[in-house]
Motif scaffolding. Structure first.
Motif, PDB file in Angstrom:
ATOM      1  N   TRP A  78       0.871  -1.178   0.000  1.00  0.00           N
ATOM      2  CA  TRP A  78       0.000   0.000   0.000  1.00  0.00           C
ATOM      3  C   TRP A  78       0.904   1.223   0.000  1.00  0.00           C
ATOM      4  CZ3 TRP A  78      -4.970   1.434  -0.623  1.00  0.00           C
ATOM      5  CH2 TRP A  78      -5.321   2.744  -0.260  1.00  0.00           C
ATOM      6  N   ASN A  79       1.048   1.817  -1.166  1.00  0.00           N
ATOM      7  CA  ASN A  79       1.914   2.984  -1.305  1.00  0.00           C
ATOM      8  C   ASN A  79       1.402   3.829  -2.467  1.00  0.00           C
ATOM      9  OD1 ASN A  79       3.901   4.890  -1.454  1.00  0.00           O
ATOM     10  ND2 ASN A  79       5.613   3.457  -1.503  1.00  0.00           N
ATOM     11  N   PRO A  80       0.331   4.617  -2.233  1.00  0.00           N
ATOM     12  CA  PRO A  80      -0.260   5.393  -3.321  1.00  0.00           C
ATOM     13  C   PRO A  80       0.743   6.275  -4.056  1.00  0.00           C
ATOM     14  CG  PRO A  80      -1.725   5.402  -1.425  1.00  0.00           C
ATOM     15  CD  PRO A  80      -0.437   4.768  -0.980  1.00  0.00           C
ATOM     16  N   LYS A  81       1.765   6.768  -3.381  1.00  0.00           N
ATOM     17  CA  LYS A  81       2.728   7.653  -4.034  1.00  0.00           C
ATOM     18  C   LYS A  81       3.487   6.944  -5.157  1.00  0.00           C
ATOM     19  CE  LYS A  81       2.183  11.543  -1.788  1.00  0.00           C
ATOM     20  NZ  LYS A  81       1.750  12.792  -2.489  1.00  0.00           N
ATOM     21  N   THR A  82       3.593   5.627  -5.063  1.00  0.00           N
ATOM     22  CA  THR A  82       4.240   4.857  -6.124  1.00  0.00           C
ATOM     23  C   THR A  82       3.215   4.156  -7.026  1.00  0.00           C
ATOM     24  OG1 THR A  82       4.436   2.875  -4.741  1.00  0.00           O
ATOM     25  CG2 THR A  82       6.262   4.470  -4.669  1.00  0.00           C
ATOM     26  N   GLY A  83       1.933   4.416  -6.788  1.00  0.00           N
ATOM     27  CA  GLY A  83       0.882   3.863  -7.622  1.00  0.00           C
ATOM     28  C   GLY A  83       0.274   2.574  -7.129  1.00  0.00           C
ATOM     29  N   ARG A 297      -0.484  10.017 -12.864  1.00  0.00           N
ATOM     30  CA  ARG A 297       0.270  11.248 -13.074  1.00  0.00           C
ATOM     31  C   ARG A 297       1.747  11.007 -12.794  1.00  0.00           C
ATOM     32  NH1 ARG A 297      -2.983  15.868 -11.216  1.00  0.00           N
ATOM     33  NH2 ARG A 297      -0.981  16.845 -10.702  1.00  0.00           N
ATOM     34  N   GLU A 298       2.614  11.519 -13.659  1.00  0.00           N
ATOM     35  CA  GLU A 298       4.053  11.324 -13.480  1.00  0.00           C
ATOM     36  C   GLU A 298       4.582  12.074 -12.270  1.00  0.00           C
ATOM     37  OE1 GLU A 298       6.069   9.273 -14.992  1.00  0.00           O
ATOM     38  OE2 GLU A 298       4.462   8.496 -16.256  1.00  0.00           O
ATOM     39  N   ASP A 299       4.004  13.251 -11.987  1.00  0.00           N
ATOM     40  CA  ASP A 299       4.494  14.061 -10.870  1.00  0.00           C
ATOM     41  C   ASP A 299       4.006  13.558  -9.523  1.00  0.00           C
ATOM     42  OD1 ASP A 299       1.908  14.743 -11.665  1.00  0.00           O
ATOM     43  OD2 ASP A 299       2.058  16.765 -10.853  1.00  0.00           O
ATOM     44  N   ASP A 300       2.919  12.789  -9.513  1.00  0.00           N
ATOM     45  CA  ASP A 300       2.379  12.250  -8.265  1.00  0.00           C
ATOM     46  C   ASP A 300       1.531  11.045  -8.625  1.00  0.00           C
ATOM     47  OD1 ASP A 300       1.172  11.613  -5.889  1.00  0.00           O
ATOM     48  OD2 ASP A 300       0.509  13.655  -5.421  1.00  0.00           O
ATOM     49  N   ARG A 351      -4.179   7.421 -26.624  1.00  0.00           N
ATOM     50  CA  ARG A 351      -3.167   8.091 -25.807  1.00  0.00           C
ATOM     51  C   ARG A 351      -2.349   7.023 -25.080  1.00  0.00           C
ATOM     52  NH1 ARG A 351      -4.299  13.641 -24.754  1.00  0.00           N
ATOM     53  NH2 ARG A 351      -6.334  14.312 -25.550  1.00  0.00           N
ATOM     54  N   ALA A 352      -1.253   6.613 -25.688  1.00  0.00           N
ATOM     55  CA  ALA A 352      -0.422   5.580 -25.064  1.00  0.00           C
ATOM     56  C   ALA A 352       0.264   6.099 -23.808  1.00  0.00           C
ATOM     57  CB  ALA A 352       0.620   5.071 -26.058  1.00  0.00           C
ATOM     58  N   ASP A 353       0.553   7.408 -23.770  1.00  0.00           N
ATOM     59  CA  ASP A 353       1.110   8.013 -22.569  1.00  0.00           C
ATOM     60  C   ASP A 353       0.789   9.492 -22.593  1.00  0.00           C
ATOM     61  OD1 ASP A 353       3.182   9.444 -24.076  1.00  0.00           O
ATOM     62  OD2 ASP A 353       4.175   7.488 -24.240  1.00  0.00           O
ATOM     63  N   ALA A 354       1.047  10.156 -21.475  1.00  0.00           N
ATOM     64  CA  ALA A 354       0.681  11.560 -21.339  1.00  0.00           C
ATOM     65  C   ALA A 354       1.526  12.463 -22.219  1.00  0.00           C
ATOM     66  CB  ALA A 354       0.800  11.982 -19.877  1.00  0.00           C
ATOM     67  N   GLN A 355       2.752  12.048 -22.525  1.00  0.00           N
ATOM     68  CA  GLN A 355       3.658  12.916 -23.270  1.00  0.00           C
ATOM     69  C   GLN A 355       3.305  12.983 -24.750  1.00  0.00           C
ATOM     70  OE1 GLN A 355       4.817  10.656 -20.885  1.00  0.00           O
ATOM     71  NE2 GLN A 355       4.889  12.390 -19.468  1.00  0.00           N
ATOM     72  N   ARG A 356       2.987  11.840 -25.355  1.00  0.00           N
ATOM     73  CA  ARG A 356       2.777  11.808 -26.800  1.00  0.00           C
ATOM     74  C   ARG A 356       1.378  12.241 -27.217  1.00  0.00           C
ATOM     75  NH1 ARG A 356       4.813   5.984 -28.556  1.00  0.00           N
ATOM     76  NH2 ARG A 356       4.048   5.461 -26.479  1.00  0.00           N
ATOM     77  N   GLY A 357       0.438  12.190 -26.315  1.00  0.00           N
ATOM     78  CA  GLY A 357      -0.919  12.570 -26.666  1.00  0.00           C
ATOM     79  C   GLY A 357      -1.568  11.593 -27.625  1.00  0.00           C
TER      80      GLY A 357
END
Length: 701
Positions: A78-83, A297-300, A351-357
C-alpha cells in the motif's frame, strides 16, 4: 484444492474438467481466490493461487462448475505515491467476469483507503456486499461474428437506450418492457424498420456501477457510461425470465435484430472505469494492480490522469490492458452477436502516454486494424475528450466512422439561428451537407465516415431543440450548471409547452426541415430514438441520471392516425425511402467539386442560386439563406436507370423563395412544408418551384 492450471485465457474458463482461473496482476505479491455460496453473501472457501506466469496468477479448480460465485483478494504494498493500492480486505471483481452479482451501493465500505485519511489502507472487510463474478455457461459462437451487413451508403443509425425504448410501450408485454427481450419484440422492430432504420446503436449495455454522488440523491447513471464489467451485459436490462441469463437474453435480442436484416452496434466505454479518482471505490482493477491498469500522473502517482472527466483513464499503452479491451470486443462480436461499436471519448484510447498525446497509430488502433474479426466490424468514434488536444474530428484511421458535432452545430445554426449572431451561413451549410470534406476527404476515407446527427443522447431532443432556449436541468441536482449552455436552439416564441397554433406550426416546420437535411445529406445519418415521436425531456439537455419518464419514450397515442407523432414518423419513413431511391444522395464516393467544364451531363454537385445561376464566391460570402443543390448526371439521365438528377431546394429564410429549375422535366417528390406536403405523390413542376419559408423542396427528373 487448486491445481496449477494455465495462465490463459484470462478470466474464469469452465470445462468438463473444472474451471481455470487466470488474473493479470504483475505487481501483486499474492492472490486469493474466494468462493461464495450462490447468494454471493457468504464466503465459503479461500484458495491461494500459487502459480504465477509472466504476471498472470492462475489455478484450476477441478470441482468448479458454471454458476460458481467468486472474487479475488490481492496482496501487495500500500503505497499510493508509487501507484500501489493493494488491500486484501477488499474483495475484487474479475475484470473478465461474464456475469456479475451484487450491487454497488456507494458506501465507504468499498473504499480501499481510510475515509478519514486517504493515505492509509482501510482494514474493514467488504466481502458480504462486494461485487462478485458468477461463472457463466459459454454461449455458442454467433453465426455472423464480426460482420457488418449494411452497405455503407444504405446505413441509417438509430441511437437508443434499451430500457427507455420500451419501458412505456404498450405493444410490449409488461414483463418484458425495458429489457433486452422487450427490444426484440416484433412490434418494436416493426416500428424501426418502418422508419427506415438499418442499424440499432445501443447506449452502454456493459455492467455499470453508479456514482456515489448520484446514489446519495436517489439517482443512477441511467445512460450507463460508468462501466465496471466489460464482458457482462447489464443485468438491469434483463427480464429475469426462467431459463435465461442476461447474456442469453442479449444474444436472443441480437438474433432477432439480425433476422430482420438489421445491424446491432453497442456503445462501449474503455476510456475509464467506475472506480473514479483517488478518492473513489476499490471495486476491481484499482486493487488488482492499480499501476498497471490506469494512467497515473508522473508528478504524483497517487493521482490519475483525467482525460475523460470521470476521474481516471485506462492505460491502453500497457499490453495487458490492451488485451483486456481486445478480448472484450471479440467477446461481444464473436459470442454476443454485435456487429459494431461506438467508442465513447475515443481519443483516450489513442493516448499511449501523457507525453505523446493522441496518435492515430497508437497500439489500440493497430490492434483493431490487424484483427481478422474486429477489423470487419463497424467502428464509430466519439472523436473528442477533455485532455490536451482532445478534439480530433477527422483524425481517426481509415475505416472508422466519427460522430460529426460540427455537422450538428452547423445545421442547428442554419435553420434555428438565422436571426442571431451565431447563425451558420450558406458555405458552412453546404460544406456539412456534402459530408465535411475538410475533415474526411483524405487517406482514402469515404463521405460515410461522417456520422451526421442533429440530436443525440447528450443534449436536447429534437422537440426540445425547437421548444427551449435554455436548459432546464434542476432535476439533476447540480443547480442547473450541468449540460451544454449553448445549444443553438430556438423555442419558436414560447419556452416549453405551448398551445399557440403559430408556435406549434413553426416547431413542426423546423423539425421537418432539420430531419430532411439530415436524411438528404451525404454521410451516415443518425436519428435519436424518440425524435420520431416528438419525445420531450422537458428541456433537460443532460438527462444522464434520469431513469424515469423524463427519458422513457412515451408511446401512448403516438400511433393514432393523424396524431403529430404518427405524421412525423411517416415523414421520416418517406425521407428514408427517398434516400434509398436516390443513389446520388447516398454516394460512398466524393462528388467532384465541379462538373467537367462544358459537359452538362457529367456527374457532380452543382450549387445554384435561386435564379438557377451557379453560386459565385460573393454568393457564398453574403448573408443569403437559400440555394439549390443539383446532384447527379445532368439532363441526359433516363428514368429508372439509377442516374436521375436530384434537386434539393433549401430556404432557411423567413419568406418564400421562387427557384428557377435547371433544364429538364422535374417532379416535386417531397416538401418539408407541412401545408404544401399533401402526400399525394410527385407532381410536375413547370420551370420554377415555390419553396415556403424554413423549408426544403426535393425534386427529381
Amino acid at each position: 484444492m487448486l491445481s496449477p492450471g494455465k495462465p490463459y485465457p484470462l478470466g474464469a474458463t469452465p470445462s468438463q474438467q473444472g474451471i481455470n482461473f487466470a488474473l493479470a496482476a504483475p505487481s501483486a505479491e499474492a492472490v486469493d481466490l474466494c468462493i461464495f455460496d450462490t447468494t454471493g453473501n457468504n464466503e465459503q472457501q479461500r484458495l491461494s493461487l500459487k502459480e504465477q506466469t509472466d504476471g498472470i496468477w492462475h489455478g484450476h479448480l477441478p470441482s468448479g462448475k458454471p454458476g460458481l460465485v467468486y472474487a479475488y483478494r490481492v496482496h501487495g504494498p500500500w503505497n499510493p505515491k508509487t501507484g500501489h493500492r493493494f488491500n486484501p480486505s477488499k474483495l475484487l471483481l474479475d475484470p473478465y467476469a461474464r456475469e456479475i452479482t451484487g450491487t454497488y451501493d456507494g458506501s465507504d465500505l468499498f473504499l480501499g483507503h481510510d475515509p478519514a485519511n486517504p493515505e492509509k489502507r482501510d482494514p474493514r472487510d467488504n466481502a458480504a456486499v462486494a461485487l462478485k463474478a458468477r461463472v457463466a455457461t459459454p454461449l455458442a459462437p454467433a453465426a455472423t461474428a464480426g460482420h457488418a451487413r449494411i452497405a455503407p451508403g444504405d446505413r441509417v443509425l438509430y441511437e437508443l437506450h434499451v430500457k427507455g425504448q420500451t419501458k412505456l410501450n404498450p405493444a410490449v408485454p409488461a414483463p418484458l418492457r425495458g429489457t433486452y427481450a422487450g427490444l426484440a419484440e416484433p412490434a418494436v422492430l416493426d416500428h424501426l424498420q418502418h422508419l427506415g432504420v438499418t442499424t440499432l446503436s445501443l447506449m452502454p449495455v456493459q455492467h455499470r456501477a453508479d456514482e456515489p454522488r448520484l446514489l446519495r440523491m436517489g439517482l443512477s447513471n441511467y445512460w450507463g457510461y460508468n462501466t465496471i464489467g466489460w464482458f457482462a451485459p447489464e443485468a438491469r436490462y434483463w427480464s429475469g425470465r426462467p431459463g435465461t441469463t442476461p447474456a442469453s437474453e442479449f444474444r436472443a435480442m441480437a438474433d432477432a435484430i439480425h433476422a430482420r436484416g438489421m445491424e446491432l452496434v453497442i456503445d462501449v466505454v474503455y476510456n475509464h472505469s467506475a472506480e473514479s479518482d483517488e478518492l473513489g471505490p476499490t471495486l476491481s482493477m484499482r486493487g488488482i494492480d492499480n499501476a498497471l491498469y490506469y494512467h497515473l500522473r508522473e508528478d504524483d502517482r497517487s493521482l490519475y490522469e483525467n482525460w475523460a472527466g470521470t476521474g481516471n483513464c485506462l492505460n491502453l499503452g500497457e499490453p495487458r490492458v490492451l488485451q483486456l479491451v481486445m478480448d472484450s470486443l471479440r467477446f461481444w462480436a464473436c459470442e454476443m452477436g454485435v456487429d459494431g461499436f461506438r467508442f465513447d471519448l475515443a481519443p483516450v484510447l489513442g493516448r499511449a502516454d501523457a507525453q505523446r498525446g493522441f496518435d492515430a497509430r497508437a497500439p489500440f488502433f493497430a490492434a483493431i486494424a490487424q484483427d481478422p474479426v474486429l477489423s470487419r466490424t463497424l467502428l464509430i468514434a466519439e472523436p473528442w475528450d477533455i485532455g490536451p488536444g482532445g478534439y480530433r474530428l477527422g483524425e481517426f484511421p481509415p475505416g472508422w466512422l466519427e460522430w460529426n458535432d460540427r455537422y450538428r452545430d452547423t445545421q442547428r445554426g442554419f435553420w434555428l439561428r438565422q436571426d442571431h449572431d451565431d447563425k451558420a451561413g450558406l458555405g458552412d451549410f453546404a460544406h456539412r451537407f456534402a459530408a465535411s470534406s475538410t475533415e474526411f476527404a483524405h487517406r482514402g476515407r469515404a463521405p460515410t465516415a461522417s456520422v451526421n446527427f442533429i440530436t443525440a443522447h447528450d443534449g436536447f431532443t429534437l422537440r426540445d431543440l425547437v421548444s427551449y432556449d435554455e436548459r432546464h436541468n434542476l432535476a439533476n441536482g447540480e443547480n442547473n450548471g450541468d449540460g451544454h449552455g449553448h445549444n443553438l436552439s430556438n423555442n419558436c416564441g414560447a419556452e416549453g409547452p405551448s398551445d399557440d397554433p403559430a408556435v406549434l406550426a413553426l416547431r413542426t416546420r423546423l423539425q421537418r426541415a432539420l430531419l430532411a437535411t439530415l436524411m438528404l445529406s451525404q454521410g451516415t445519418p443518425m436519428l435519436l430514438a424518440g425524435d420520431e415521436l416528438g419525445h420531450s425531456q422537458q428541456g433537460n439537455n443532460n438527462a444522464y441520471c434520469q431513469d424515469n419518464d423524463t427519458t422513457w419514450l412515451a408511446w401512448i397515442g403516438t400511433s393514432a392516425p393523424g396524431s403529430d407523432a404518427a405524421r412525423l414518423g411517416a415523414f421520416i419513413a418517406r425521407l428514408a425511402a427517398l434516400r434509398r431511391e436516390a443513389p446520388a444522395l447516398r454516394s460512398t464516393r466524393w462528388w467532384p467539386a465541379e462538373p467537367a467544364p462544358g459537359d452538362s451531363s457529367s456527374p457532380g454537385i452543382r450549387w445554384l442560386r435561386p435564379d438557377g445561376e451557379p453560386m459565385t464566391p460573393a454568393d457564398w460570402n453574403d448573408t443569403g439563406t437559400a440555394l439549390a443543390i443539383h446532384f447527379g448526371h445532368g439532363t441526359t439521365a433516363k428514368e429508372g436507370d439509377g442516374s436521375s438528377s436530384w434537386l434539393v431546394m433549401v430556404n432557411a429564410g423567413a419568406q418564400a423563395v421562387s427557384f428557377t429549375l435547371p433544364p429538364g422535366a422535374w417532379l416535386l417528390c417531397l416538401s418539408t412544408d407541412p401545408e404544401a406536403d399533401t402526400g399525394d405523390g410527385p407532381r410536375a413542376l413547370e420551370g420554377t418551384a415555390q419553396v415556403p419559408f424554413s423549408s426544403i423542396g426535393i425534386a427529381r427528373t
